[in-house]
Structures are given as structure tokens and as C-alpha cells.
Design a protein around this motif. Structure first.
Motif, short mmCIF file in Angstrom:
data_model
loop_
_atom_site.label_atom_id
_atom_site.label_comp_id
_atom_site.label_asym_id
_atom_site.label_seq_id
_atom_site.Cartn_x
_atom_site.Cartn_y
_atom_site.Cartn_z
N CYS A 277 22.76 -6.52 -1.61
CA CYS A 277 22.52 -7.90 -2.04
C CYS A 277 21.97 -7.91 -3.47
CB CYS A 277 21.56 -8.58 -1.08
SG CYS A 277 21.20 -10.30 -1.49
N GLY A 278 21.06 -6.97 -3.76
CA GLY A 278 20.50 -6.86 -5.10
C GLY A 278 21.57 -6.52 -6.13
N LEU A 279 22.46 -5.60 -5.77
CA LEU A 279 23.54 -5.23 -6.67
C LEU A 279 24.41 -6.46 -6.98
CD1 LEU A 279 25.29 -3.20 -8.22
CD2 LEU A 279 26.42 -2.63 -6.05
N GLY A 280 24.75 -7.22 -5.95
CA GLY A 280 25.57 -8.41 -6.15
C GLY A 280 24.88 -9.43 -7.06
N LEU A 281 23.58 -9.65 -6.88
CA LEU A 281 22.86 -10.59 -7.72
C LEU A 281 22.81 -10.12 -9.17
CD1 LEU A 281 19.83 -11.64 -5.49
CD2 LEU A 281 21.79 -13.04 -6.14
N SER A 282 22.58 -8.81 -9.36
CA SER A 282 22.52 -8.27 -10.72
C SER A 282 23.86 -8.41 -11.42
CB SER A 282 22.08 -6.80 -10.71
OG SER A 282 20.73 -6.67 -10.37
N LEU A 283 24.94 -8.09 -10.71
CA LEU A 283 26.27 -8.22 -11.31
C LEU A 283 26.58 -9.68 -11.66
CD1 LEU A 283 28.33 -5.74 -9.08
CD2 LEU A 283 27.62 -5.42 -11.46
N ALA A 284 26.18 -10.60 -10.77
CA ALA A 284 26.40 -12.02 -11.06
C ALA A 284 25.62 -12.45 -12.29
CB ALA A 284 25.99 -12.86 -9.85
N GLY A 285 24.39 -11.96 -12.42
CA GLY A 285 23.58 -12.29 -13.59
C GLY A 285 24.18 -11.74 -14.88
N ILE A 286 24.64 -10.49 -14.83
CA ILE A 286 25.26 -9.88 -16.02
C ILE A 286 26.54 -10.63 -16.38
CG2 ILE A 286 26.42 -7.80 -16.87
CD1 ILE A 286 24.36 -6.19 -15.20
N PHE A 287 27.29 -11.06 -15.37
CA PHE A 287 28.51 -11.83 -15.64
C PHE A 287 28.20 -13.11 -16.39
CE2 PHE A 287 31.20 -15.39 -14.24
CZ PHE A 287 32.40 -15.00 -14.83
N LEU A 288 27.16 -13.83 -15.95
CA LEU A 288 26.79 -15.06 -16.64
C LEU A 288 26.39 -14.78 -18.08
CD1 LEU A 288 24.76 -17.03 -13.94
CD2 LEU A 288 27.01 -17.61 -14.87
N GLY A 289 25.65 -13.68 -18.28
CA GLY A 289 25.26 -13.32 -19.64
C GLY A 289 26.45 -12.93 -20.50
N LEU A 290 27.39 -12.19 -19.93
CA LEU A 290 28.59 -11.80 -20.67
C LEU A 290 29.44 -13.00 -21.02
CD1 LEU A 290 29.69 -8.63 -18.67
CD2 LEU A 290 28.98 -8.67 -21.06
#
Length: 324
Positions: A277-290
Motif C-alpha cells: 500500500c505504501g509503495l502504491g501511494l509513493s508511486l502515485a505521489g511521484i506521478f503527480l509530481g512528474l
């Protein structure tokens, strides 16, 4: 560009991101020291690029101005520091987590944009940062009390490499903006030359094992140089400008996501439900930043000053600015 991404560019980006996701694997597979493997990455890539630059059609545009040479030297300093920390993070915390931490560079660049360029972050950046930090907390919190000092140092190195890589991108993009007739291949060669020289000195000062032990070591190091440096920069760097922000962001996420796959398949790393779940949230956050960073760049195309520095793959490349 049409609303639909060019199929060839999309496929090339996805395949390239998948290949580059293996970069950290080669660092773990070789028996040389972490700084030494960084030296061989840059040194071997420089040799491969030299053969490319020797072609008559490319040979003309290889000599930078003094200002661009200075910017490339500054970029090389930051890149050498970046690789020094990232390789240690890979060995201390694993392929997947080290690569994920390095991708936090999008937030380091956003901080530079806010503090130096006076940019506004916008909701995507703040939401992305909060998601990424929440995801990182879920990844680390369950086992934090059981982590030893080496693992915690690896976390610090992983976050440090995000800052160093962001600084490298800023210096390198400044050099790209002023390069004139200098080719992207030549810029990369000068970066390899400067970085390899710095990393060789750092390896010798650190008394690390420098010489590869045999065919397996040489194979891993050659693959690392070819995939992460030559292929990543020359191929992916040219494809990135052809893709829209959202599509590009999704493609870029393949690198940290697949790095966890290789960690699981090759090094028996496992994530529980909370960590996933943490991995998914981190990837989603990085996607928004990218997506926010790429949108900022697209809006500023053709402007001189306040376009955000290009965001690149953690071990890949900033785009070269061409739209051919």
C-alpha cells in the motif's frame, strides 16, 4: 502534437524504462566497490560514446564553450556525488527501495523551483508530496525498530541522492540551454569524462576494490554502462519530449515499480500488505509530481527563464530538447 501519444515513442519509452529499471541490479551483481562500479559505468560509457563521436557526421559538434564546459563540470560533480550515495543505498536497503527514494528528485526540483525561481507548486505538487511521504512511512514504519544502523544510513543516502540528482539536472539543463551546435552525444561524453575522473579519485581515496574479478563482473559492468548510460540517455532522452505529461509520468513510474519486481525475483525481497500500500501511494505521489513538472515545462517552452528543470529517470536522462 496530437492528443494521442505517438505509438513508436510510447513503446520506446516503456521498453527503455523497463531496461533502465535493471540498473541497480548490476550494482549488486558486481564484486567491485560501490564507487568503483559507478566509475566503470561512466568510464565504459565514455569509451562507447567516443566510438559514436568518431563518426564523420558527428565529429564536428563536439567541443563546448568554456561556459558550457564549466556547467558540465558542475553537473559531473553532482552526478558523481549522486552515484556515490545511490550505489551505497542499493547495497544497504535493496534495489527497489533505493530506486524509489532516488525518484524523490522530483520534489527536490520542485523545492528549487519554489525557492530560486519563485514558482508556485500547485495542488498536484503538494498532493503528490503528501502521498509520497505517506507511502514512504508505510514502507518503513512496520520494521523501523528492527532496522540496523546500516539500513537507516541507506535510507539517508537514498534521499540524499534525490537531492544530488536534482542538482545535477539543473546544471546539465543549463548547459543544454547554452550548448549551441554542441551535440547531445558530445555533452554526454564530456559528462562521462568528468564524472569518471572524479569517481576514480573517490574510489582510490576510499581504498575500494577497483578491478573486476572476471567475466561475470565485466559483463555486469558493461551492461550497466550500456543500458543505464548510453541507451538510457541517447534513446530515452530523445523520446521524452514527444510524449504528453500524463503519459510520460506513467512511463517513468515503470522504473521504480519494476525495480521492486527485480528485487523480488532476483534477491528474494518481499513486501507485506502495508508495504505494498505504501509503495502504491509513493508511486502515485511521484506521478503527480512528474506530471506537474512536465506540464510546467510544456507551458514554458520557448520562454527563457522560469521553465522548470527537466525531470529525468533516476538513472536515465533529461530530455535533450529536440523535437525531431
Amino acid at each position: 502534437m496530437t492528443n494521442r501519444a505517438p505509438r513508436g515513442a510510447l513503446v520506446a519509452m516503456a521498453v527503455g524504462a523497463a531496461l533502465i529499471s535493471t540498473s541497480a541490479v548490476f550494482v549488486k551483481w558486481t564484486s567491485v566497490g560501490p564507487t568503483a562500479s559507478a566509475f566503470w559505468r561512466m568510464g565504459l560509457a565514455g569509451i562507447l560514446l567516443l566510438a559514436w563521436l568518431a563518426r564523420p557526421k558527428v565529429r564536428a559538434g563536439w567541443k563546448p564553450s568554456r561556459r558550457v564546459l564549466g556547467l558540465l563540470l558542475a553537473a559531473a560533480v553532482f552526478f558523481a556525488i549522486d552515484l556515490w550515495m545511490w550505489h551505497r543505498s542499493i547495497l544497504y536497503v535493496g534495489v527497489g527501495l533505493a530506486t524509489l527514494l532516488g525518484n524523490f528528485q522530483v520534489f527536490a526540483l520542485a523545492g528549487y523551483g519554489a525557492l530560486v525561481l519563485g514558482e508556485r507548486g500547485g495542488w498536484r505538487l503538494w498532493a503528490g508530496l503528501l502521498l509520497a511521504l505517506a507511502g514512504l512511512a508505510l514502507l518503513l514504519a512496520p520494521g523501523w525498530s528492527g532496522f540496523d544502523a546500516r539500513f537507516r544510513l541507506g535510507i539517508a543516502f537514498g534521499l540524499g541522492t534525490a537531492v544530488a540528482y536534482g542538482a545535477f539536472l539543473i546544471a546539465f539543463r543549463a548547459g543544454q540551454a547554452q550548448r549551441g551546435s554542441l551535440s547531445n552525444e558530445a555533452m554526454l561524453w564530456w559528462l562521462c569524462l568528468f564524472s569518471a575522473t572524479l569517481l576514480l579519485g573517490m574510489t582510490l581515496l576510499g581504498d575500494e576494490k577497483l578491478r573486476p574479478a572476471g567475466a561475470a563482473d565485466w559483463g555486469a559492468l558493461l551492461a550497466y554502462a550500456l543500458i543505464a548510460q548510453v541507451f538510457g540517455w541517447l534513446v530515452i532522452g530523445r523520446v521524452m519530449p514527444k510524449l504528453q505529461a500524463g503519459v510520460l509520468g506513467l512511463c517513468l513510474l515503470l522504473q521504480p515499480l519494476l525495480s521492486y519486481v527485480w528485487d523480488w525475483l532476483l534477491f528474494d525481497a518481499h513486501l507485506g500488505a502495508v508495504e505494498l500500500c505504501g509503495l502504491g501511494l509513493s508511486l502515485a505521489g511521484i506521478f503527480l509530481g512528474l506530471a506537474r513538472a512536465q506540464s510546467t515545462r510544456e507551458a514554458g517552452d520557448g520562454a527563457e527563464a522560469k521553465a522548470a528543470p527537466e525531470v529525468g529517470l533516476r538513472s536515465g536522462a533529461p530530455a535533450d530538447g529536440h523535437r525531431d
